[in-house]
Design a protein around this motif. Structure first.
Motif, PDB file in Angstrom:
ATOM      1  N   LYS A  48       0.843  -1.377  -0.112  1.00 34.48           N
ATOM      2  CA  LYS A  48       0.119   0.026   0.165  1.00 34.48           C
ATOM      3  C   LYS A  48       0.721   1.471  -0.143  1.00 34.48           C
ATOM      4  N   PHE A  49       1.984   1.166   0.728  1.00 32.99           N
ATOM      5  CA  PHE A  49       2.874   2.362   0.750  1.00 32.99           C
ATOM      6  C   PHE A  49       3.454   2.499  -0.544  1.00 32.99           C
ATOM      7  N   ILE A  50       4.097   1.562  -1.306  1.00 35.80           N
ATOM      8  CA  ILE A  50       4.404   1.503  -2.567  1.00 35.80           C
ATOM      9  C   ILE A  50       3.474   2.107  -3.615  1.00 35.80           C
ATOM     10  N   GLN A  51       1.931   1.490  -3.475  1.00 34.35           N
ATOM     11  CA  GLN A  51       1.078   2.137  -4.324  1.00 34.35           C
ATOM     12  C   GLN A  51       0.934   3.610  -3.947  1.00 34.35           C
ATOM     13  N   LYS A  52       0.998   3.857  -2.849  1.00 34.22           N
ATOM     14  CA  LYS A  52       0.890   5.501  -2.733  1.00 34.22           C
ATOM     15  C   LYS A  52       2.196   6.061  -3.320  1.00 34.22           C
ATOM     16  N   LEU A  53       3.171   5.678  -3.072  1.00 34.18           N
ATOM     17  CA  LEU A  53       4.530   6.442  -3.757  1.00 34.18           C
ATOM     18  C   LEU A  53       4.245   6.402  -5.190  1.00 34.18           C
ATOM     19  N   GLY A  54       3.691   5.390  -5.775  1.00 33.50           N
ATOM     20  CA  GLY A  54       3.644   5.133  -7.239  1.00 33.50           C
ATOM     21  C   GLY A  54       2.736   6.214  -7.718  1.00 33.50           C
ATOM     22  N   SER A  55       1.423   6.371  -7.027  1.00 36.70           N
ATOM     23  CA  SER A  55       0.273   7.264  -7.446  1.00 36.70           C
ATOM     24  C   SER A  55       0.669   8.620  -7.474  1.00 36.70           C
ATOM     25  N   VAL A  56       1.698   9.137  -6.652  1.00 40.86           N
ATOM     26  CA  VAL A  56       1.967  10.613  -6.583  1.00 40.86           C
ATOM     27  C   VAL A  56       3.444  10.709  -7.318  1.00 40.86           C
ATOM     28  N   SER A  57       4.143   9.527  -7.818  1.00 39.47           N
ATOM     29  CA  SER A  57       5.682   9.818  -8.338  1.00 39.47           C
ATOM     30  C   SER A  57       5.406   9.770  -9.845  1.00 39.47           C
ATOM     31  N   VAL A  58       4.461   9.102 -10.251  1.00 45.99           N
ATOM     32  CA  VAL A  58       4.650   8.853 -11.764  1.00 45.99           C
ATOM     33  C   VAL A  58       3.158   8.960 -12.500  1.00 45.99           C
ATOM     34  N   GLU A  59       2.803   9.220 -13.753  1.00 44.16           N
ATOM     35  CA  GLU A  59       1.608   9.168 -14.371  1.00 44.16           C
ATOM     36  C   GLU A  59       0.738   8.013 -13.774  1.00 44.16           C
ATOM     37  N   VAL A  60      -0.544   8.550 -13.260  1.00 42.33           N
ATOM     38  CA  VAL A  60      -1.134   7.523 -12.755  1.00 42.33           C
ATOM     39  C   VAL A  60      -1.823   6.530 -13.390  1.00 42.33           C
ATOM     40  N   HIS A  61      -2.075   6.770 -14.568  1.00 41.75           N
ATOM     41  CA  HIS A  61      -2.960   5.658 -15.763  1.00 41.75           C
ATOM     42  C   HIS A  61      -1.700   4.725 -15.850  1.00 41.75           C
ATOM     43  N   ASN A  62      -0.469   5.052 -16.349  1.00 44.89           N
ATOM     44  CA  ASN A  62       0.458   4.193 -16.633  1.00 44.89           C
ATOM     45  C   ASN A  62       0.929   3.483 -15.562  1.00 44.89           C
ATOM     46  N   PHE A  63       0.988   3.971 -14.184  1.00 45.94           N
ATOM     47  CA  PHE A  63       1.079   3.324 -13.156  1.00 45.94           C
ATOM     48  C   PHE A  63       0.359   2.124 -12.811  1.00 45.94           C
ATOM     49  N   ILE A  64      -0.937   2.498 -13.031  1.00 47.01           N
ATOM     50  CA  ILE A  64      -2.090   1.345 -13.119  1.00 47.01           C
ATOM     51  C   ILE A  64      -1.756   0.174 -13.975  1.00 47.01           C
ATOM     52  N   PHE A  65      -1.691   0.577 -14.991  1.00 45.18           N
ATOM     53  CA  PHE A  65      -1.345  -0.560 -16.310  1.00 45.18           C
ATOM     54  C   PHE A  65      -0.211  -1.429 -15.727  1.00 45.18           C
ATOM     55  N   TRP A  66       0.825  -0.859 -15.270  1.00 46.11           N
ATOM     56  CA  TRP A  66       2.030  -1.588 -15.063  1.00 46.11           C
ATOM     57  C   TRP A  66       1.863  -2.331 -13.951  1.00 46.11           C
ATOM     58  N   GLN A  67       1.065  -1.827 -12.621  1.00 46.66           N
ATOM     59  CA  GLN A  67       0.893  -2.372 -11.529  1.00 46.66           C
ATOM     60  C   GLN A  67       0.061  -3.879 -11.865  1.00 46.66           C
ATOM     61  N   LEU A  68      -1.024  -3.620 -12.592  1.00 44.95           N
ATOM     62  CA  LEU A  68      -1.926  -4.721 -12.835  1.00 44.95           C
ATOM     63  C   LEU A  68      -1.172  -5.830 -13.824  1.00 44.95           C
ATOM     64  N   PHE A  69      -0.197  -5.169 -14.778  1.00 38.53           N
ATOM     65  CA  PHE A  69       0.350  -6.224 -15.693  1.00 38.53           C
ATOM     66  C   PHE A  69       1.328  -7.168 -14.707  1.00 38.53           C
ATOM     67  N   PHE A  70       2.389  -6.180 -13.852  1.00 41.26           N
ATOM     68  CA  PHE A  70       3.153  -7.146 -13.292  1.00 41.26           C
ATOM     69  C   PHE A  70       2.307  -8.075 -12.118  1.00 41.26           C
ATOM     70  N   ALA A  71       1.169  -7.861 -11.687  1.00 46.31           N
ATOM     71  CA  ALA A  71       0.199  -8.376 -10.849  1.00 46.31           C
ATOM     72  C   ALA A  71      -0.026  -9.830 -11.448  1.00 46.31           C
ATOM     73  N   PHE A  72      -0.389  -9.764 -12.925  1.00 48.28           N
ATOM     74  CA  PHE A  72      -0.694 -10.804 -13.566  1.00 48.28           C
ATOM     75  C   PHE A  72       0.519 -11.689 -14.162  1.00 48.28           C
ATOM     76  N   MET A  73       1.666 -11.106 -14.311  1.00 46.27           N
ATOM     77  CA  MET A  73       2.885 -11.790 -14.381  1.00 46.27           C
ATOM     78  C   MET A  73       3.253 -12.760 -13.237  1.00 46.27           C
ATOM     79  N   ALA A  74       3.106 -11.870 -12.044  1.00 40.19           N
ATOM     80  CA  ALA A  74       3.632 -12.759 -10.739  1.00 40.19           C
ATOM     81  C   ALA A  74       2.500 -13.901 -10.463  1.00 40.19           C
ATOM     82  N   THR A  75       1.186 -13.788 -10.914  1.00 43.41           N
ATOM     83  CA  THR A  75       0.388 -14.869 -10.653  1.00 43.41           C
ATOM     84  C   THR A  75       0.624 -15.787 -11.452  1.00 43.41           C
TER      85      THR A  75
END
Length: 173
Positions: A48-75
């Protein structure tokens, strides 16, 4: 630093959950639940802290895409590693096997997007204090649709955990 009141709120949240779980015979602290619960809390908090840092540090929609992409790959990686011997038996396609995960994926995407968007604009403590209510709502849905027992005691434990967690998340003065 964690203020004394925040520490007490967090510690009491653990105690409330522990006492609530004590009511279930198959879910006792002696069977490793405490260590599993602690690991889930620590890993969840870090994410959750990484999610907060990412949401304020980079472009939000790009962050959401890569967050979900890597969640898929890890799964996918975990699925292949854990179930590599019986992968063919476990993965069978049917309408139900495709429908429920598709619906879950859509809801997960929407919830992830909304959480990240809220984190990009709002304070961490407020976002996650509000998010605490998903436990109560999910329990009410389970009671209504799955016939799970929802006693007054369980409701009190959930409300106490929500209150204590929100106290623990409040910024110190």
């Amino acid at each position: 630093a964690i203020a004394p009141l925040q520490f007490v709120g967090i510690a009491l949240s653990f105690l409330v959950i522990a006492f609530a779980n004590k009511a279930h015979k198959n879910m006792t602290l002696g069977r490793g639940v405490l260590s599993i619960m602690s690991a889930i809390v620590l890993i969840g908090a870090q994410s959750k802290f990484i999610q907060k840092l990412g949401s304020v540090s980079v472009e939000v929609h790009n962050f959401i895409f890569w967050q979900l992409f890597f969640a898929f790959m890890a799964t996918l990686l975990i699925l292949v590693v854990v179930h590599r011997k019986d992968l063919g038996e476990r993965i069978a396609l049917s309408r139900g096997v495709l429908l429920w995960p598709l619906l879950l994926g859509v809801l997960f995407f929407i919830s992830t997007r909304e959480i990240v968007m809220a984190l990009s604009d709002g304070p961490f403590a407020v976002v996650y204090s509000i998010l605490c209510f998903y436990t109560l709502i999910a329990s009410l849905i389970a009671w209504r649709f799955f016939g799970e027992e929802l006693t007054r005691r369980k409701i009190c434990f959930m409300l106490a955990a929500i209150f204590l967690q929100s106290v623990g998340l409040r910024p110190s003065a």
